[in-house]
Design a protein around this motif. Structure first.
Motif, short mmCIF file in Angstrom:
data_model
loop_
_atom_site.label_atom_id
_atom_site.label_comp_id
_atom_site.label_asym_id
_atom_site.label_seq_id
_atom_site.Cartn_x
_atom_site.Cartn_y
_atom_site.Cartn_z
N ARG A 1 0.83 -1.21 0.00
CA ARG A 1 0.00 0.00 0.00
C ARG A 1 0.86 1.26 0.00
NH1 ARG A 1 -4.79 -0.02 -0.90
NH2 ARG A 1 -5.81 -2.04 -1.05
N SER A 2 2.09 1.11 -0.44
CA SER A 2 2.98 2.23 -0.69
C SER A 2 2.90 2.61 -2.16
CB SER A 2 4.43 1.87 -0.34
OG SER A 2 4.55 1.51 1.02
N PRO A 3 3.20 3.85 -2.51
CA PRO A 3 3.16 4.27 -3.92
C PRO A 3 4.40 3.83 -4.69
CG PRO A 3 3.76 6.12 -2.53
CD PRO A 3 3.47 4.99 -1.60
N ILE A 4 4.43 2.57 -5.08
CA ILE A 4 5.64 1.97 -5.65
C ILE A 4 5.44 1.46 -7.08
CG2 ILE A 4 6.56 1.27 -3.41
CD1 ILE A 4 5.43 -1.53 -3.93
N TYR A 5 4.38 1.89 -7.75
CA TYR A 5 3.99 1.21 -8.97
C TYR A 5 4.41 1.88 -10.27
CZ TYR A 5 1.53 -1.53 -5.56
OH TYR A 5 1.25 -2.33 -4.47
N SER A 6 4.66 3.18 -10.26
CA SER A 6 5.07 3.84 -11.50
C SER A 6 6.33 3.21 -12.08
CB SER A 6 5.31 5.33 -11.26
OG SER A 6 4.10 6.00 -11.00
N GLU A 7 7.24 2.81 -11.20
CA GLU A 7 8.52 2.25 -11.65
C GLU A 7 8.34 0.87 -12.29
OE1 GLU A 7 9.36 5.49 -8.90
OE2 GLU A 7 7.99 3.79 -8.82
N THR A 8 7.22 0.22 -12.04
CA THR A 8 7.01 -1.12 -12.61
C THR A 8 6.47 -1.07 -14.03
OG1 THR A 8 4.70 -1.34 -11.88
CG2 THR A 8 6.40 -1.96 -10.30
N ALA A 9 5.97 0.09 -14.46
CA ALA A 9 5.13 0.17 -15.65
C ALA A 9 5.88 0.16 -16.97
CB ALA A 9 4.24 1.41 -15.58
N ALA A 10 7.21 0.09 -16.95
CA ALA A 10 7.99 -0.08 -18.18
C ALA A 10 9.20 -0.96 -17.87
CB ALA A 10 8.45 1.27 -18.73
N TYR A 11 9.56 -1.80 -18.80
CA TYR A 11 10.71 -2.71 -18.71
C TYR A 11 10.55 -3.81 -17.67
CZ TYR A 11 12.47 1.22 -21.36
OH TYR A 11 12.60 2.23 -22.30
N GLY A 12 9.32 -4.23 -17.44
CA GLY A 12 9.06 -5.43 -16.65
C GLY A 12 8.83 -5.18 -15.17
N HIS A 13 7.92 -5.96 -14.61
CA HIS A 13 7.64 -5.90 -13.18
C HIS A 13 8.54 -6.85 -12.40
CE1 HIS A 13 3.52 -3.87 -13.44
NE2 HIS A 13 3.90 -4.02 -14.70
N MET A 14 9.16 -7.80 -13.08
CA MET A 14 9.97 -8.83 -12.42
C MET A 14 11.44 -8.69 -12.84
SD MET A 14 7.20 -10.04 -11.18
CE MET A 14 5.47 -10.34 -11.59
N GLY A 15 12.31 -9.17 -11.97
CA GLY A 15 13.74 -9.15 -12.27
C GLY A 15 14.41 -7.82 -12.02
N ARG A 16 13.70 -6.89 -11.42
CA ARG A 16 14.24 -5.55 -11.18
C ARG A 16 15.00 -5.51 -9.85
NH1 ARG A 16 10.95 -2.16 -14.34
NH2 ARG A 16 12.34 -0.45 -13.81
N GLU A 17 15.80 -4.47 -9.66
CA GLU A 17 16.63 -4.35 -8.47
C GLU A 17 15.84 -3.72 -7.33
OE1 GLU A 17 20.04 -5.03 -6.32
OE2 GLU A 17 19.75 -5.51 -8.45
N PRO A 18 15.65 -4.43 -6.19
CA PRO A 18 14.94 -3.81 -5.07
C PRO A 18 15.78 -2.70 -4.45
CG PRO A 18 15.81 -5.97 -4.43
CD PRO A 18 16.05 -5.82 -5.91
N LYS A 19 15.16 -1.56 -4.15
CA LYS A 19 15.90 -0.45 -3.57
C LYS A 19 14.96 0.48 -2.83
CE LYS A 19 15.71 2.47 -7.75
NZ LYS A 19 16.51 3.24 -8.73
N THR A 20 15.53 1.28 -1.93
CA THR A 20 14.77 2.27 -1.18
C THR A 20 15.03 3.65 -1.76
OG1 THR A 20 14.94 0.94 0.84
CG2 THR A 20 14.40 3.27 1.11
N THR A 21 13.98 4.43 -1.94
CA THR A 21 14.13 5.77 -2.51
C THR A 21 13.04 6.68 -1.95
OG1 THR A 21 14.39 6.98 -4.59
CG2 THR A 21 12.63 5.36 -4.50
N GLU A 22 13.17 7.98 -2.21
CA GLU A 22 12.15 8.94 -1.83
C GLU A 22 11.44 9.44 -3.08
OE1 GLU A 22 12.17 12.41 1.36
OE2 GLU A 22 12.95 13.16 -0.55
N LYS A 23 10.12 9.44 -3.03
CA LYS A 23 9.33 9.93 -4.15
C LYS A 23 8.60 11.20 -3.74
CE LYS A 23 7.25 6.91 -6.78
NZ LYS A 23 6.48 5.78 -7.33
#
Length: 417
Positions: free
Chosen positions: A361-383
């Motif tokens: 329920r965090s706003p984490i979805y914009s980053e998933t919307a291009a170049y795949g939802h899987m296989g990406r690098e988990p990381k902490t950031t400020e939006k």
């Protein structure tokens, strides 16, 4: 006998991905200002026009037009000759309130009894052929377009590039399913109209081979670099010209690139799209959870390759089934049914617990919307949301938490590895 397997990817400027990114930006904004938001937002893009539709239950009020324009601008549609431009395109919103019939099936007095937002089956997949446990053809298809996008944004070489692009990679595998070589690479990239005496196509091909491919190779581990060779079949803009593209060249819809979003055709897909859906929709959250299970299983050494399926009835918390297929690669002396029983005890797949496990329920979805939802690098950031406005909001988030290898030890213990 050796065989060929092919996967494709599309860039953030592809019309379907434009739609996905707008839908997921809306989800992020709703969740940023109201974590309890329930959303299912669909987007249509075409020449000079964006249509927003769907169902929402939220305490947040959003300027959806402004959010859509921000996404379009960030992608790179900022010139009138594209016939789809951030500042001038028309935006129609037909978003309405979520059906109370659906809401009553999801919301419960006890949070842990939260029902699934829909029926259906979701799949997760992992293989040890790459460092991030993704199928190699898809991983390379994504890598080609991510690098092409970086080149476009840098603006130093290949300055004719426009936002829309597609890629496709064909890998030759051995009898024992090991990648042997890259057989074919297809790149179709939108470009400025600069043709003079047929020089355009030749220039793009030369730049792809001499600029793009070396940059991609440089980022890959040595065992993957060895798969590149001078015998690769290249198809660069095979139609001969790609000036008209993006939403002007083809309409775009949310959720039309579900194979690009997942595993490039490897494993299986339940048919449900991800973008535009809040995590109460198990199409999205359970697909992330099954990927998490699959990746941790392979990383723990249970198997070399695995497909995990979970299925739900709408409004019911407990899954109707959990299925595991290790494709004969199990290393633990158990059959797939026995493996599934143990996995079921390690991972609570009720929707509420999936949301809690990954803080969905965090706003984490914009980053998933291009170049795949899987296989990406988990990381902490400020939006930052509504930057520079009175209601500006800064949120610290964990991106791609389903890619964490945080259950490896628990799995090893369960299987005695």
């Amino acid at each position: 006998m050796p065989y060929l397997f092919t996967s494709e990817s599309v860039s953030e400027g592809h019309p379907d991905k434009v739609a996905d990114q707008i839908s997921d930006a809306l989800i992020d904004y709703f969740l940023a200002y109201d974590q309890n938001s329930k959303c299912a937002c669909e987007t249509l893009v075409t020449t000079g026009q964006v249509v927003l539709a769907g169902e929402v239950k939220s305490e947040a009020y959003l300027d959806v037009q402004d959010i859509a324009r921000e996404v379009i601008r960030k992608i790179g549609y900022t010139k009138s000759e594209y016939m789809f431009e951030a500042n001038s395109c028309g935006i129609l919103s037909a978003i309405h309130e979520q059906s109370p019939d659906i809401n009553q099936g999801v919301v419960r007095k006890k949070k842990e009894d939260q029902g699934a937002g829909d029926q259906g089956m979701m799949f997760g997949y992992a293989t040890n052929e790459t460092d991030n446990y993704m199928p190699l053809p898809l991983e390379l298809a994504h890598a080609l377009l991510r690098e092409l996008s970086a080149i476009r944004r840098e603006g130093k070489v290949m300055t004719y590039l426009r936002p829309d692009a597609k890629s496709q990679v064909t890998i030759e595998y051995s009898d024992d399913n090991k990648p042997q070589r890259i057989d074919t690479i297809v790149i179709s990239t939108q470009h400025d109209d600069f043709d003079k005496d047929g020089a355009m196509l030749k220039k793009i091909r030369e730049d792809v081979v001499s600029i793009l491919i070396p940059r991609v190779m440089k980022r890959e581990p040595k065992r993957i670099q060895k798969l590149f060779n001078d015998q690769i079949n290249y198809h660069i803009n095979p139609t001969g010209k790609f000036v008209i593209g993006g939403p002007h060249g083809d309409s775009g819809l949310t959720g039309r690139k579900i194979i690009v979003d997942t595993y490039g055709g490897k494993g299986a897909h339940g048919g449900g799209a991800f973008s535009g859906k809040d995590p109460s929709k198990v199409d999205r959250s359970a697909a992330y959870a099954t990927r998490h299970i699959a990746k941790n299983m392979v990383a723990a050494g249970v198997c070399d390759e695995v497909l995990v399926q979970v299925a739900y009835a709408i409004g019911v918390a407990k899954p109707v089934g959990l299925y595991v297929n290790t494709y004969g690669t199990s290393r633990v002396g158990s059959n797939d049914g026995e493996i599934a029983k143990k996995i079921e005890k390690i991972f609570d797949m009720r929707p509420y617990f999936i949301e809690q496990r990954f803080n969905l329920r965090s706003p984490i979805y914009s980053e998933t919307a291009a170049y795949g939802h899987m296989g990406r690098e988990p990381k902490t950031t400020e939006k930052i949301f509504n930057k520079g406005k009175k209601n500006e909001l800064r949120v610290k988030v964990d991106l791609f938490p389903w890619e964490r290898l945080d259950y490896v030890d628990a799995i090893k213990k369960a299987f005695g590895i």
